[in-house]
Structure formats: C-alpha cells, structure tokens
Design a protein around this motif. Structure first.
Motif, PDB file in Angstrom:
ATOM      1  N   GLY A 173       0.813  -1.207   0.000  1.00  0.00           N
ATOM      2  CA  GLY A 173       0.000   0.000   0.000  1.00  0.00           C
ATOM      3  C   GLY A 173       0.854   1.269   0.000  1.00  0.00           C
ATOM      4  O   GLY A 173       2.082   1.232   0.020  1.00  0.00           O
ATOM      5  N   VAL A 174       0.170   2.406  -0.014  1.00  0.00           N
ATOM      6  CA  VAL A 174       0.840   3.710  -0.048  1.00  0.00           C
ATOM      7  C   VAL A 174       0.213   4.617   1.013  1.00  0.00           C
ATOM      8  O   VAL A 174      -1.007   4.679   1.142  1.00  0.00           O
ATOM      9  N   SER A 175       1.073   5.330   1.722  1.00  0.00           N
ATOM     10  CA  SER A 175       0.606   6.334   2.685  1.00  0.00           C
ATOM     11  C   SER A 175       1.146   7.688   2.237  1.00  0.00           C
ATOM     12  O   SER A 175       2.363   7.861   2.110  1.00  0.00           O
ATOM     13  N   ILE A 176       0.271   8.623   1.975  1.00  0.00           N
ATOM     14  CA  ILE A 176       0.683   9.926   1.456  1.00  0.00           C
ATOM     15  C   ILE A 176       0.906  10.912   2.609  1.00  0.00           C
ATOM     16  O   ILE A 176       0.018  11.137   3.434  1.00  0.00           O
ATOM     17  N   ILE A 177       2.103  11.461   2.639  1.00  0.00           N
ATOM     18  CA  ILE A 177       2.442  12.477   3.638  1.00  0.00           C
ATOM     19  C   ILE A 177       2.442  13.837   2.935  1.00  0.00           C
ATOM     20  O   ILE A 177       3.141  14.033   1.933  1.00  0.00           O
ATOM     21  N   LYS A 200      -0.461   5.650   8.461  1.00  0.00           N
ATOM     22  CA  LYS A 200      -0.612   4.452   7.633  1.00  0.00           C
ATOM     23  C   LYS A 200      -1.953   3.783   7.893  1.00  0.00           C
ATOM     24  O   LYS A 200      -2.671   3.413   6.953  1.00  0.00           O
ATOM     25  N   TYR A 201      -2.324   3.663   9.142  1.00  0.00           N
ATOM     26  CA  TYR A 201      -3.593   3.027   9.501  1.00  0.00           C
ATOM     27  C   TYR A 201      -4.780   3.891   9.075  1.00  0.00           C
ATOM     28  O   TYR A 201      -5.798   3.376   8.596  1.00  0.00           O
ATOM     29  N   ALA A 202      -4.639   5.227   9.247  1.00  0.00           N
ATOM     30  CA  ALA A 202      -5.743   6.123   8.889  1.00  0.00           C
ATOM     31  C   ALA A 202      -5.926   6.199   7.376  1.00  0.00           C
ATOM     32  O   ALA A 202      -7.051   6.106   6.870  1.00  0.00           O
ATOM     33  N   PHE A 203      -4.814   6.339   6.627  1.00  0.00           N
ATOM     34  CA  PHE A 203      -4.896   6.542   5.186  1.00  0.00           C
ATOM     35  C   PHE A 203      -5.393   5.293   4.472  1.00  0.00           C
ATOM     36  O   PHE A 203      -6.144   5.369   3.499  1.00  0.00           O
ATOM     37  N   ASN A 204      -4.968   4.140   4.931  1.00  0.00           N
ATOM     38  CA  ASN A 204      -5.351   2.895   4.281  1.00  0.00           C
ATOM     39  C   ASN A 204      -6.612   2.282   4.876  1.00  0.00           C
ATOM     40  O   ASN A 204      -6.999   1.167   4.523  1.00  0.00           O
ATOM     41  N   ASN A 205      -7.229   3.022   5.812  1.00  0.00           N
ATOM     42  CA  ASN A 205      -8.485   2.576   6.423  1.00  0.00           C
ATOM     43  C   ASN A 205      -8.372   1.178   7.022  1.00  0.00           C
ATOM     44  O   ASN A 205      -9.255   0.340   6.875  1.00  0.00           O
ATOM     45  N   LEU A 206      -7.239   0.938   7.674  1.00  0.00           N
ATOM     46  CA  LEU A 206      -7.022  -0.367   8.311  1.00  0.00           C
ATOM     47  C   LEU A 206      -7.851  -0.435   9.592  1.00  0.00           C
ATOM     48  O   LEU A 206      -7.781   0.447  10.444  1.00  0.00           O
ATOM     49  N   GLN A 207      -8.654  -1.456   9.712  1.00  0.00           N
ATOM     50  CA  GLN A 207      -9.603  -1.572  10.810  1.00  0.00           C
ATOM     51  C   GLN A 207      -9.024  -2.241  12.051  1.00  0.00           C
ATOM     52  O   GLN A 207      -9.732  -2.487  13.007  1.00  0.00           O
ATOM     53  N   THR A 208      -7.734  -2.563  12.000  1.00  0.00           N
ATOM     54  CA  THR A 208      -7.110  -3.248  13.134  1.00  0.00           C
ATOM     55  C   THR A 208      -7.078  -2.336  14.360  1.00  0.00           C
ATOM     56  O   THR A 208      -6.669  -1.178  14.260  1.00  0.00           O
ATOM     57  N   ASN A 209      -7.530  -2.865  15.484  1.00  0.00           N
ATOM     58  CA  ASN A 209      -7.427  -2.118  16.744  1.00  0.00           C
ATOM     59  C   ASN A 209      -6.010  -2.269  17.279  1.00  0.00           C
ATOM     60  O   ASN A 209      -5.544  -3.381  17.515  1.00  0.00           O
ATOM     61  N   ILE A 210      -5.335  -1.164  17.420  1.00  0.00           N
ATOM     62  CA  ILE A 210      -3.943  -1.208  17.853  1.00  0.00           C
ATOM     63  C   ILE A 210      -3.771  -0.308  19.069  1.00  0.00           C
ATOM     64  O   ILE A 210      -4.262   0.829  19.097  1.00  0.00           O
TER      65      ILE A 210
END
Length: 321
Positions: free
Chosen positions: A14-18, A43-53
C-alpha cells in the motif's frame, strides 16, 4: 446498494501519502520519535485499516516507550493536525486532519476576524478539548456558534470551555440549550473565566438554598422561576438567614400545603415591621407575680433585724417628747 473497497492483500504494497506541508513546516521542529508515531498512525488512517492497535503495540513496533507514544499524540493534537476523541478509558479514536485545509481555513478566518496565528491555534485546541468532552467530532454549525460566542459575546476561550464543561456535567450538549446558556451569561455581563466561575459558584449556592428550603417543607420538586425569585429576595433584599426562614416556614404547619407565597408574606411582614433576623424566635414576656420575689433577691435577715430595732428606739424617743 453498492459498497466499494480497495483490497490489498499485503499492507506493504500500500501507499501512505504524507503532505509536503507536514514535511516542510511541522516535521523539522518536532521530536523525531513523535514524527515516527505520526507516520505510523497515518498508515492506519490513510489505508483505512480496521485493526485495533494499542499504544503499547505501537511502542513495541517503533522501539519506544508507551509514554512516548502518548506524548506524541498529545503533541500533534496541540499542533492541531489530529483529533483525539476518547471513546472510553481504554479506547480512543484518532482522526488525522488534512493539513492543507486547516491552513487555508485558518487564513480565511484570520483575514476575516483579524485574529493572530496564536489566537487561531488556541481556538483550534479549544475545539479539540470540546470534542473530547463530547466524545465525538463537532459539526460545522456547532463550531460556528461557539466562534460567535467568542467574536460577538467576547467570551475568552477559557470561558467557553467552562460553559461547555458545566453543561456537559448536567448532561446537556444540545446546541439550542448551549446557545441559551451563552445568551444568559452574556446578559449577566460574564466575559472572563473568573466572572464565569463566580457566576457558577453563586448559582450553585442559590440552587442549594432552593433545595434546602423545599426539603424542609417536604416538597419533592424543583422551585419554579417565580419561587426562585421570591426566595432570592429573602436573602438579597430582606437580609434574612436560613434560621429565620426556617422559623417562618414553621408557620405553614396549619396549612394543607406549604406555600412559598405564604412564607414570603410572613417574611415581608417581619421585614416591613423592622423585625430582626431572629424575629420568629421572640416570645411574649410572662408577667411576674408580685409575690414571687424571694427567688429574685437575697436578704440579710440579721441586718434587717438591726434596722428594725434602731427604728423602734427612734420611735420611743419621739414618743417621750
């Protein structure tokens, strides 16, 4: 109804844009560890990762202390580029904001209101604190109303936060309710934090009075506005204390229902007749019996006997003439 998802089997693909504005204006002055945490969360916000960390997991992944991760979130929130909304004691929602939009919005606000960048920063931090109290993001309408309190009512940021904190404590977050409270504060010449604190303290003291009086009368309800006005007059206009008011309340024993208006008439009568605060405690004096003097005086019977003997001798001398 269609639902869309961009699926990537491996997050490394994936890609995370800064944003460049972050790199040029925020990153250089920030602690390097804070930058790591920001990018990791992005990275989690941009890629909409639903993992609770958890913060602990981030700390282990980045080789940091958990306390450093928490400090990093606080730092970026104070910078105004993320929002932290506490869902519960152990769960928080971290919202990454588009920095370009924030900067452009700030310029428009500054151009319109003439406020400085420092004032704008304080206002953004204020909104973050309010969202933390609400446990949700603010709507544009809510933000516009709160801005109006500052711009039109001349409330300080601290005054706004105190107003909302007080309303939230009473389970009120409805905009109409808050606007009414803000209007009341403005009408009562409240502008600064200290003035607001004094107003709330005085208001609490008055509410405690209403509650105490109604409890004394056995009334299981709140005082109405007219009743509050009457009760305030007992203290503010007549200068009576709670002891005197309680004694006036005792005069309602013969009534079917205790009445605030009746008590007011009693207190008004005492006040207009120049009665002191303990007027109700006064009792009519009992008439003393003319024959009940022995207990009030002490007599020297030997001295009395001597006087009477001397009197008898004088009378005998007068008779002899």
């Amino acid at each position: 109804m269609n639902k869309f998802e961009y699926y990537i089997s491996n997050e490394d693909m994936g890609v995370s844009i800064i944003e460049n504005i972050f790199i040029n204006h925020y990153m250089p002055s920030a602690n390097g560890e804070y930058v790591k945490v920001y990018i990791w969360g992005l990275k989690y916000a941009f890629n909409n990762l639903q993992t609770n960390i958890k913060d602990k997991d981030i700390a282990e992944a980045l080789g940091l202390l958990e306390s450093d991760v928490i400090k990093a979130w606080d730092y970026w929130q104070n910078e105004g580029i993320i929002r932290i909304i506490n869902k519960s004691k152990d769960e928080k929602f971290i919202q990454y904001l588009n920095i370009k939009s924030i900067v452009l919005s700030s310029k428009n606000i500054n151009a319109h209101s003439g406020q400085s960048a420092e004032q704008d920063k304080k206002r953004r931090q204020m909104f973050i604190q309010i969202e933390d109290m609400y446990r949700r993001p603010l709507s544009s309408k809510e933000m516009a109303s709160i801005n109006a309190w500052i711009d039109e009512y001349k409330f300080t940021v601290q005054t706004v936060l105190l107003l909302i904190e007080d309303c939230v404590a009473r389970n009120h977050t409805e905009l109409n309710y808050l606007n009414q409270v803000a209007q009341n504060w403005y009408d009562n010449n409240i502008r600064t934090f200290d003035e607001a604190q004094d107003y709330l303290s005085d208001n609490k003291r008055r509410m405690d009075r209403y509650s105490e009086i109604f409890k004394y009368l056995g009334l299981n309800r709140l005082a109405s506005k007219p009743e509050q006005k009457l009760i305030d007059g007992w203290f503010d206009t007549y200068g009576f204390d709670m002891t005197t008011i309680s004694k006036a309340a005792d005069t309602t024993v013969a009534l079917d229902k205790p009445s605030i208006k009746y008590i007011d008439s009693v207190l008004k009568d005492w006040f207009e007749n120049g009665e002191v605060k303990d007027a109700a405690a006064k009792k009519p004096k009992k008439k003393q019996s003319k024959h009940n003097l022995a207990n009030k005086h002490e007599y020297n019977f030997a001295e009395l006997e001597k006087k009477w003997l001397n009197k008898d001798e004088v009378e005998e001398d007068e008779i002899s003439y």
